[in-house]
Design a protein around this motif. Structure first.
Motif, PDB file in Angstrom:
ATOM      1  N   ARG A 107       0.858  -1.188   0.000  1.00 22.14           N
ATOM      2  CA  ARG A 107       0.000   0.000   0.000  1.00 22.14           C
ATOM      3  C   ARG A 107       0.893   1.236   0.000  1.00 22.14           C
ATOM      4  O   ARG A 107       1.934   1.283   0.672  1.00 22.14           O
ATOM      5  N   ASP A 108       0.481   2.229  -0.750  1.00 17.41           N
ATOM      6  CA  ASP A 108       1.256   3.467  -0.875  1.00 17.41           C
ATOM      7  C   ASP A 108       0.890   4.435   0.240  1.00 17.41           C
ATOM      8  O   ASP A 108      -0.285   4.768   0.432  1.00 17.41           O
ATOM      9  N   VAL A 109       1.918   4.902   0.940  1.00 21.00           N
ATOM     10  CA  VAL A 109       1.757   5.954   1.947  1.00 21.00           C
ATOM     11  C   VAL A 109       1.971   7.316   1.295  1.00 21.00           C
ATOM     12  O   VAL A 109       1.187   8.240   1.483  1.00 21.00           O
ATOM     13  N   LEU A 110       3.045   7.421   0.513  1.00 21.34           N
ATOM     14  CA  LEU A 110       3.318   8.603  -0.301  1.00 21.34           C
ATOM     15  C   LEU A 110       3.666   8.143  -1.708  1.00 21.34           C
ATOM     16  O   LEU A 110       4.350   7.128  -1.880  1.00 21.34           O
ATOM     17  N   ALA A 128      14.704   1.686   5.063  1.00 27.44           N
ATOM     18  CA  ALA A 128      13.738   0.636   5.370  1.00 27.44           C
ATOM     19  C   ALA A 128      13.634   0.392   6.864  1.00 27.44           C
ATOM     20  O   ALA A 128      14.607   0.539   7.616  1.00 27.44           O
ATOM     21  N   VAL A 129      12.440   0.039   7.245  1.00 28.25           N
ATOM     22  CA  VAL A 129      12.181  -0.536   8.561  1.00 28.25           C
ATOM     23  C   VAL A 129      11.613  -1.931   8.280  1.00 28.25           C
ATOM     24  O   VAL A 129      10.638  -2.062   7.533  1.00 28.25           O
ATOM     25  N   VAL A 130      12.258  -2.958   8.843  1.00 33.77           N
ATOM     26  CA  VAL A 130      11.859  -4.336   8.572  1.00 33.77           C
ATOM     27  C   VAL A 130      11.333  -4.956   9.868  1.00 33.77           C
ATOM     28  O   VAL A 130      12.021  -4.907  10.893  1.00 33.77           O
ATOM     29  N   LYS A 131      10.145  -5.527   9.782  1.00 34.68           N
ATOM     30  CA  LYS A 131       9.515  -6.069  10.992  1.00 34.68           C
ATOM     31  C   LYS A 131       8.921  -7.443  10.725  1.00 34.68           C
ATOM     32  O   LYS A 131       8.481  -7.728   9.600  1.00 34.68           O
ATOM     33  N   ILE A 132       8.906  -8.246  11.759  1.00 36.60           N
ATOM     34  CA  ILE A 132       8.116  -9.480  11.767  1.00 36.60           C
ATOM     35  C   ILE A 132       7.136  -9.331  12.923  1.00 36.60           C
ATOM     36  O   ILE A 132       7.540  -9.324  14.084  1.00 36.60           O
ATOM     37  N   GLY A 133       5.880  -9.178  12.571  1.00 39.47           N
ATOM     38  CA  GLY A 133       4.908  -8.847  13.602  1.00 39.47           C
ATOM     39  C   GLY A 133       5.218  -7.467  14.151  1.00 39.47           C
ATOM     40  O   GLY A 133       5.379  -6.500  13.399  1.00 39.47           O
ATOM     41  N   ASP A 134       5.357  -7.359  15.483  1.00 40.10           N
ATOM     42  CA  ASP A 134       5.694  -6.086  16.116  1.00 40.10           C
ATOM     43  C   ASP A 134       7.187  -5.930  16.373  1.00 40.10           C
ATOM     44  O   ASP A 134       7.623  -4.893  16.884  1.00 40.10           O
ATOM     45  N   GLN A 135       7.964  -6.944  16.027  1.00 42.11           N
ATOM     46  CA  GLN A 135       9.397  -6.918  16.318  1.00 42.11           C
ATOM     47  C   GLN A 135      10.181  -6.341  15.144  1.00 42.11           C
ATOM     48  O   GLN A 135      10.113  -6.857  14.015  1.00 42.11           O
ATOM     49  N   GLY A 174      11.127   9.643  -3.300  1.00 47.48           N
ATOM     50  CA  GLY A 174      10.211  10.347  -2.411  1.00 47.48           C
ATOM     51  C   GLY A 174       9.013   9.513  -2.015  1.00 47.48           C
ATOM     52  O   GLY A 174       8.298   9.862  -1.072  1.00 47.48           O
ATOM     53  N   GLY A 175       8.807   8.410  -2.714  1.00 46.24           N
ATOM     54  CA  GLY A 175       7.669   7.549  -2.418  1.00 46.24           C
ATOM     55  C   GLY A 175       7.899   6.697  -1.172  1.00 46.24           C
ATOM     56  O   GLY A 175       9.037   6.334  -0.854  1.00 46.24           O
ATOM     57  N   LYS A 176       6.827   6.429  -0.480  1.00 45.11           N
ATOM     58  CA  LYS A 176       6.870   5.538   0.678  1.00 45.11           C
ATOM     59  C   LYS A 176       5.810   4.457   0.489  1.00 45.11           C
ATOM     60  O   LYS A 176       4.669   4.768   0.129  1.00 45.11           O
ATOM     61  N   ARG A 177       6.208   3.222   0.752  1.00 48.46           N
ATOM     62  CA  ARG A 177       5.303   2.090   0.514  1.00 48.46           C
ATOM     63  C   ARG A 177       5.519   1.045   1.607  1.00 48.46           C
ATOM     64  O   ARG A 177       6.654   0.818   2.036  1.00 48.46           O
ATOM     65  N   VAL A 178       4.449   0.424   2.044  1.00 47.85           N
ATOM     66  CA  VAL A 178       4.519  -0.660   3.021  1.00 47.85           C
ATOM     67  C   VAL A 178       4.313  -1.974   2.278  1.00 47.85           C
ATOM     68  O   VAL A 178       3.313  -2.143   1.558  1.00 47.85           O
ATOM     69  N   TYR A 200       8.074  -4.639   5.264  1.00 48.70           N
ATOM     70  CA  TYR A 200       9.076  -3.617   4.944  1.00 48.70           C
ATOM     71  C   TYR A 200       8.358  -2.275   4.792  1.00 48.70           C
ATOM     72  O   TYR A 200       7.416  -2.149   3.993  1.00 48.70           O
ATOM     73  N   GLU A 201       8.820  -1.289   5.551  1.00 46.38           N
ATOM     74  CA  GLU A 201       8.374   0.084   5.333  1.00 46.38           C
ATOM     75  C   GLU A 201       9.471   0.777   4.534  1.00 46.38           C
ATOM     76  O   GLU A 201      10.550   1.060   5.052  1.00 46.38           O
TER      77      GLU A 201
END
Length: 212
Positions: A107-110, A128-135, A174-178, A200-201
């Motif tokens: 999904r696109d944030v920006l 990037a911010v990489v997460k598994i669940g909340d971790q 400049g784009g941000k995507r999750v 991945y954020e």
């Protein structure tokens, strides 16, 4: 010939002249109101409003003053057009979740507007911010250089997983995507709980056609 006969003859001549004028103009459009008005209003030409505008300014301010004002107006309009093309401020994303055939969801944030989208062989820089669940298992720190890799040449020249490469398609700087990357597209060796994706954020910071 009497005076009455002369008046009758003159009347017949006038009638003939009017008839001739009518024949000359019959079947033709009167374009005088379209192409030009009276001498007093400067003869506005609706087919060439720029010409009419410069003529009006020239009469009002002199030819050089009129041209200077017209040039200033054109410059202002030109700057607005250039501004529209040069504005690369990212747009707010709609937040809609897209699911691809591989099972990847994003999904696109920006939505970025600068430069080109990634193509095979391009050098890509991202945060990037990489997460598994909340971790959180990885995060690009503030002030740290972006993660860089050559797009489309896994697994030997970068450590980006298949899901990330698919997920950044179409993005611009400049784009941000999750990205929610399923197990089949995740990095090799990463153990994911059943049904839990690796998230991945992504913020795309660079898209270069080569090293410089």
């Amino acid at each position: 010939m009497t005076e009455g006969d002369e008046k009758g003859e003159n009347k017949n001549v006038d009638t003939a002249n009017k008839s001739a004028d009518t024949k000359e103009t019959d079947g033709r459009y009167d374009v005088s109101k379209l192409v030009g008005g009276s001498e007093e209003d400067g003869g506005f030409n609706q087919f060439d409003p720029v010409l009419s505008g410069t003529q009006f300014l020239s009469r009002r301010f002199g030819i050089f003053g009129g041209l200077a004002i017209f040039a200033a107006l054109a410059a202002v309009e030109g700057r607005e057009i250039i501004k529209g093309f040069s504005d690369v401020t990212p747009l707010q994303g709609d937040g809609e979740t897209i699911t691809t055939a591989s099972g990847l969801q994003y999904r696109d944030v920006l939505v970025g507007k600068a430069g080109s989208a990634p193509l095979p062989g391009y050098i890509i820089g991202l945060r990037a911010v990489v997460k598994i669940g909340d971790q959180i298992i990885y995060e690009t720190a503030a002030g740290e250089k972006p993660v860089a890799f050559k797009y489309g040449q896994r697994p030997f020249q970068n450590v980006i997983c298949e899901g990330v490469e698919e997920g950044i398609k179409g993005m611009k700087v400049g784009g941000k995507r999750v990205l929610d990357v399923p197990a089949n597209l995740a990095p090799p060796g990463v153990e994911l709980p059943p049904g839990v994706p690796i998230t991945y954020e992504i913020e795309l910071s660079e898209v270069l056609s080569g090293y410089f």
